[in-house]
Design an enzyme around this catalytic site. Structure first.
Site, PDB file in Angstrom:
ATOM      1  N   ASN A 109      20.295   7.249 -19.495  1.00 23.54           N
ATOM      2  CA  ASN A 109      18.878   7.608 -19.439  1.00 23.54           C
ATOM      3  C   ASN A 109      17.997   6.555 -20.111  1.00 23.54           C
ATOM      4  O   ASN A 109      16.966   6.158 -19.558  1.00 23.54           O
ATOM      5  CB  ASN A 109      18.647   8.978 -20.083  1.00 23.54           C
ATOM      6  CG  ASN A 109      19.356  10.080 -19.312  1.00 23.54           C
ATOM      7  OD1 ASN A 109      19.860   9.836 -18.222  1.00 23.54           O
ATOM      8  ND2 ASN A 109      19.393  11.276 -19.873  1.00 23.54           N
ATOM      9  N   THR A 154     -25.644  -3.632   5.005  1.00 28.58           N
ATOM     10  CA  THR A 154     -25.371  -2.300   4.465  1.00 28.58           C
ATOM     11  C   THR A 154     -25.291  -1.390   5.679  1.00 28.58           C
ATOM     12  O   THR A 154     -25.965  -1.646   6.692  1.00 28.58           O
ATOM     13  CB  THR A 154     -26.489  -1.805   3.517  1.00 28.58           C
ATOM     14  OG1 THR A 154     -27.706  -1.710   4.259  1.00 28.58           O
ATOM     15  CG2 THR A 154     -26.694  -2.740   2.327  1.00 28.58           C
ATOM     16  N   HIS A 155     -24.455  -0.378   5.621  1.00 28.70           N
ATOM     17  CA  HIS A 155     -24.225   0.504   6.785  1.00 28.70           C
ATOM     18  C   HIS A 155     -23.770  -0.276   8.016  1.00 28.70           C
ATOM     19  O   HIS A 155     -23.998   0.163   9.142  1.00 28.70           O
ATOM     20  CB  HIS A 155     -25.488   1.305   7.135  1.00 28.70           C
ATOM     21  CG  HIS A 155     -26.155   1.942   5.954  1.00 28.70           C
ATOM     22  ND1 HIS A 155     -25.851   3.200   5.499  1.00 28.70           N
ATOM     23  CD2 HIS A 155     -27.104   1.451   5.111  1.00 28.70           C
ATOM     24  CE1 HIS A 155     -26.590   3.478   4.428  1.00 28.70           C
ATOM     25  NE2 HIS A 155     -27.355   2.435   4.169  1.00 28.70           N
ATOM     26  N   SER A 276      -0.929 -11.029  23.941  1.00 23.49           N
ATOM     27  CA  SER A 276      -0.652  -9.763  24.616  1.00 23.49           C
ATOM     28  C   SER A 276       0.401 -10.002  25.688  1.00 23.49           C
ATOM     29  O   SER A 276       0.427 -11.065  26.315  1.00 23.49           O
ATOM     30  CB  SER A 276      -1.938  -9.231  25.245  1.00 23.49           C
ATOM     31  OG  SER A 276      -1.645  -8.378  26.330  1.00 23.49           O
ATOM     32  N   LYS A 282      -5.690 -12.705  25.604  1.00 19.13           N
ATOM     33  CA  LYS A 282      -5.816 -12.076  24.291  1.00 19.13           C
ATOM     34  C   LYS A 282      -5.301 -12.935  23.141  1.00 19.13           C
ATOM     35  O   LYS A 282      -4.322 -13.650  23.250  1.00 19.13           O
ATOM     36  CB  LYS A 282      -5.053 -10.739  24.262  1.00 19.13           C
ATOM     37  CG  LYS A 282      -5.690  -9.619  25.033  1.00 19.13           C
ATOM     38  CD  LYS A 282      -7.077  -9.235  24.522  1.00 19.13           C
ATOM     39  CE  LYS A 282      -7.037  -8.492  23.213  1.00 19.13           C
ATOM     40  NZ  LYS A 282      -6.529  -7.136  23.321  1.00 19.13           N
ATOM     41  N   GLU A 289      -4.497  -6.660  10.812  1.00 20.53           N
ATOM     42  CA  GLU A 289      -4.342  -5.235  11.143  1.00 20.53           C
ATOM     43  C   GLU A 289      -3.136  -4.627  10.438  1.00 20.53           C
ATOM     44  O   GLU A 289      -3.184  -3.506   9.928  1.00 20.53           O
ATOM     45  CB  GLU A 289      -4.178  -5.058  12.656  1.00 20.53           C
ATOM     46  CG  GLU A 289      -5.439  -5.380  13.437  1.00 20.53           C
ATOM     47  CD  GLU A 289      -5.144  -5.431  14.933  1.00 20.53           C
ATOM     48  OE1 GLU A 289      -5.271  -4.396  15.587  1.00 20.53           O
ATOM     49  OE2 GLU A 289      -4.769  -6.508  15.425  1.00 20.53           O
ATOM     50  N   TYR A 316      14.717  13.692 -19.343  1.00 22.50           N
ATOM     51  CA  TYR A 316      15.179  13.098 -18.084  1.00 22.50           C
ATOM     52  C   TYR A 316      15.551  14.174 -17.074  1.00 22.50           C
ATOM     53  O   TYR A 316      16.142  15.196 -17.416  1.00 22.50           O
ATOM     54  CB  TYR A 316      16.393  12.185 -18.325  1.00 22.50           C
ATOM     55  CG  TYR A 316      16.898  11.548 -17.038  1.00 22.50           C
ATOM     56  CD1 TYR A 316      16.307  10.395 -16.538  1.00 22.50           C
ATOM     57  CD2 TYR A 316      17.938  12.129 -16.308  1.00 22.50           C
ATOM     58  CE1 TYR A 316      16.737   9.831 -15.344  1.00 22.50           C
ATOM     59  CE2 TYR A 316      18.377  11.560 -15.112  1.00 22.50           C
ATOM     60  CZ  TYR A 316      17.769  10.412 -14.636  1.00 22.50           C
ATOM     61  OH  TYR A 316      18.193   9.852 -13.448  1.00 22.50           O
ATOM     62  N   GLN A 321      15.192   9.434 -10.326  1.00 24.81           N
ATOM     63  CA  GLN A 321      15.896   8.352  -9.648  1.00 24.81           C
ATOM     64  C   GLN A 321      15.135   7.893  -8.409  1.00 24.81           C
ATOM     65  O   GLN A 321      15.321   6.777  -7.929  1.00 24.81           O
ATOM     66  CB  GLN A 321      17.306   8.810  -9.279  1.00 24.81           C
ATOM     67  CG  GLN A 321      18.139   7.759  -8.579  1.00 24.81           C
ATOM     68  CD  GLN A 321      19.592   8.162  -8.467  1.00 24.81           C
ATOM     69  OE1 GLN A 321      20.306   8.165  -9.464  1.00 24.81           O
ATOM     70  NE2 GLN A 321      20.022   8.523  -7.277  1.00 24.81           N
ATOM     71  N   LYS A 324      12.623   4.283  -8.120  1.00 23.63           N
ATOM     72  CA  LYS A 324      12.885   2.893  -7.746  1.00 23.63           C
ATOM     73  C   LYS A 324      12.601   2.622  -6.269  1.00 23.63           C
ATOM     74  O   LYS A 324      12.047   1.585  -5.920  1.00 23.63           O
ATOM     75  CB  LYS A 324      14.331   2.528  -8.098  1.00 23.63           C
ATOM     76  CG  LYS A 324      14.495   2.300  -9.592  1.00 23.63           C
ATOM     77  CD  LYS A 324      15.935   2.174 -10.012  1.00 23.63           C
ATOM     78  CE  LYS A 324      16.646   3.498 -10.120  1.00 23.63           C
ATOM     79  NZ  LYS A 324      16.064   4.399 -11.154  1.00 23.63           N
TER      80      LYS A 324
HETATM   81  N1  ARG Z   1      20.748   6.354 -11.616  1.00 20.33           N
HETATM   82  C1  ARG Z   1      19.963   7.035 -12.589  1.00 20.33           C
HETATM   83  C2  ARG Z   1      18.465   6.784 -12.357  1.00 20.33           C
HETATM   84  O1  ARG Z   1      18.127   5.878 -11.680  1.00 20.33           O
HETATM   85  C3  ARG Z   1      20.320   6.553 -13.942  1.00 20.33           C
HETATM   86  C4  ARG Z   1      20.226   7.603 -14.976  1.00 20.33           C
HETATM   87  C5  ARG Z   1      21.196   8.653 -14.687  1.00 20.33           C
HETATM   88  N2  ARG Z   1      21.280   9.586 -15.750  1.00 20.33           N
HETATM   89  C6  ARG Z   1      21.914  10.740 -15.558  1.00 20.33           C
HETATM   90  N3  ARG Z   1      21.963  11.517 -16.574  1.00 20.33           N
HETATM   91  N4  ARG Z   1      22.430  11.068 -14.415  1.00 20.33           N
HETATM   92  O2  ARG Z   1      17.645   7.521 -12.815  1.00 20.33           O
END
Ligand code: ARG
Length: 463
Positions: A109, A154-155, A276, A282, A289, A316, A321, A324
């Site tokens: 953690n 403006t607008h 295109s 085109k 975009e 935690y 998780q 990420k």
């Molecule tokens: N893979 C976990 C995460 O990204 C790491 C921490 C996991 N901790 C646990 N008590 N399972 O959050």
């Protein structure tokens, strides 16, 4: 058996393994994870929590794993659940008993929290660099177009004449603020959470400040519960990234308009446009975009993480998780968009004549006509009405204000004399707007210099 398998009578179901793992995304953070472990092991050895020999063996083993990982020689496996346990399992395989002491006084953690802090700091630096390149390019282009007149809106209606330099400098202000936001996110991430343990610190005499120093953090976290459950720094990054994307969408939208045949202010380089499959004529501004479209993804990542964190009890929880994937999706998108936008922008060409012609279209000098009357003693409200009546007359007679004769002017007010033509010329409308922050070339030149100073200030927020 799992590293944590002692109390279990069987291994996890294959479905659980596949559901629980985060190895692919974790693969992106082995660098931070291993560097964090090296610092932790070094400190454990210095503190006599593990022997010096074990610490040395661990550090050497980790360095070798790091080198192999950089060379692409390691395949992480979902059997080890995440990057942390992949590294630890490999270390134990390679150096034996000593490897089993690495995780002393540490939990995944606080380990993952440490990795996350490091990742966010790195990403803030990357974003800062990319934004600095964009700002530098904008400043360069702006200094070349101090006199390039164009309509200000403006607008989305013609309002008053400005210059291209002035318009571009508006974006410089946005991106300077963006760099400052990443500086803030960097500072929020710049605290070292190791030592928080699973949630309640540890009984080992860890020297947290030493780990902070080894990893070049500015400070340590001061509450173990918060240390493992804080993901605000991710959210700070995502919100800074969202603001950049929002600014890019405004810029892209304008470029898309400007390269349409209705505006025809700019021409995209052929290398930054696409064709295109059916319409031979085109030339589409796909890049602009797509950047506009990708903002949705980054805003979604921000809202996704806010939603994931909402209502989570301390400390935690595995929900986290998810952080990420959302973060990497946003940082990849942001970095890609900034790089391609800057490259596209660099290659734009400007149809100065069309822009200058458009600058006075739509009676953009009507305010200056009113101001002329005010400077000759008429109260502004009356001046506003008289100029409005003149505009209506022009529309009826298909003329511009500059095309009216002095007799025509005098029908609306006896104050007018032949100095009116100079007072409402394009050169006056732009050149006389010469207070700080206004579009006159001298004022914009000063704002470019000020932006260069500010660029140094906001980029100095990073380490
Ligand atoms: N893979 C976990 C995460 O990204 C790491 C921490 C996991 N901790 C646990 N008590 N399972 O959050």
């Amino acid at each position: 058996m799992k590293l944590w398998g002692g109390r279990f009578s069987k291994d996890p179901d294959q479905m659980v393994l596949e559901f629980d793992e985060c190895v692919e995304i974790g693969n992106r953070m082995y660098e931070q994870d291993i560097l964090g472990s090296i610092a932790h092991a070094t400190m454990l050895g210095e503190q006599g929590i593990i022997s010096k020999e074990d610490a040395d063996a661990i550090v050497q083993g980790l360095n070798e794993i790091l080198a192999d990982a950089r060379d692409g020689k390691i395949t992480w496996t979902i059997d080890a659940e995440d990057i942390h346990m992949n590294v630890e399992t490999l270390l134990i395989e390679r150096i034996g008993e000593a490897g089993k002491r690495l995780h002393t006084g540490r939990s995944r953690n606080d380990q993952v929290a440490l990795d996350n802090h490091m990742i966010v700091m790195g990403a803030c630096e990357n974003a800062g660099k990319l934004l600095k390149e964009l700002v530098s390019q904008l400043l360069e282009t702006a200094s070349q177009h101090l006199d390039t007149a164009m309509p200000g809106y403006t607008h989305l209606q013609h309002a008053q004449p400005i210059t291209l330099a002035h318009h571009l400098m508006a974006y410089v202000q946005m991106f300077l603020r963006d760099i400052a936001h990443f500086g803030f996110a960097y500072d929020q991430a710049d605290e070292m959470p190791l030592g928080s343990g699973a949630l309640a610190g540890t009984t080992y005499p860890l020297d947290r400040t030493r780990v902070q120093e080894l990893l070049s953090f500015s400070r340590i976290t001061m509450n173990s519960l918060d240390g493992v459950s804080n993901r605000d720094y991710f959210i700070d990054y995502l919100s800074a990234a969202s603001l950049v994307m929002m600014h890019l969408t405004r810029f892209c939208e304008e470029l898309i308009l400007w390269c349409s045949s209705e505006f025809a202010f700019i021409e995209m380089d052929d290398a930054f446009a696409t064709g295109s499959s059916i319409m031979p004529q085109k030339k589409n501004p796909d890049v602009a975009e797509l950047i506009r479209g990708k903002s949705g993804r980054v805003f979604g990542d921000l809202l996704g993480l806010l939603t994931t964190m909402k209502g989570l009890p301390l400390s935690y929880n595995k929900d986290m998780q998810e952080d990420k994937e959302l973060f990497y999706d946003a940082s990849d998108t942001l970095e890609h968009c900034l790089a391609v936008f800057t490259a596209m922008f660099k290659k734009l060409s400007y149809n100065k004549e069309t822009m200058a012609k458009a600058a006075l279209d739509g009676f953009t000098n009507a305010t200056d006509c009113a101001d002329y009357l005010v400077k000759n003693g008429i109260p502004f409200r009356d001046a506003h009405r008289i100029s409005g009546e003149l505009v209506a007359y022009c529309i009826q007679n298909k003329k511009t204000l500059l095309e009216l004769s002095l007799e025509e002017y005098r029908q609306f007010s006896p104050i007018f004399d032949d100095t009116i033509y100079d007072a409402i010329s394009l050169a006056t409308c732009i050149g006389k707007r010469n207070i700080p922050g206004a579009p006159a070339p001298d004022a914009v030149k000063a704002s470019i210099e000020e932006a260069k100073r500010r660029l140094d200030v906001v980029t100095s927020f990073f380490a």
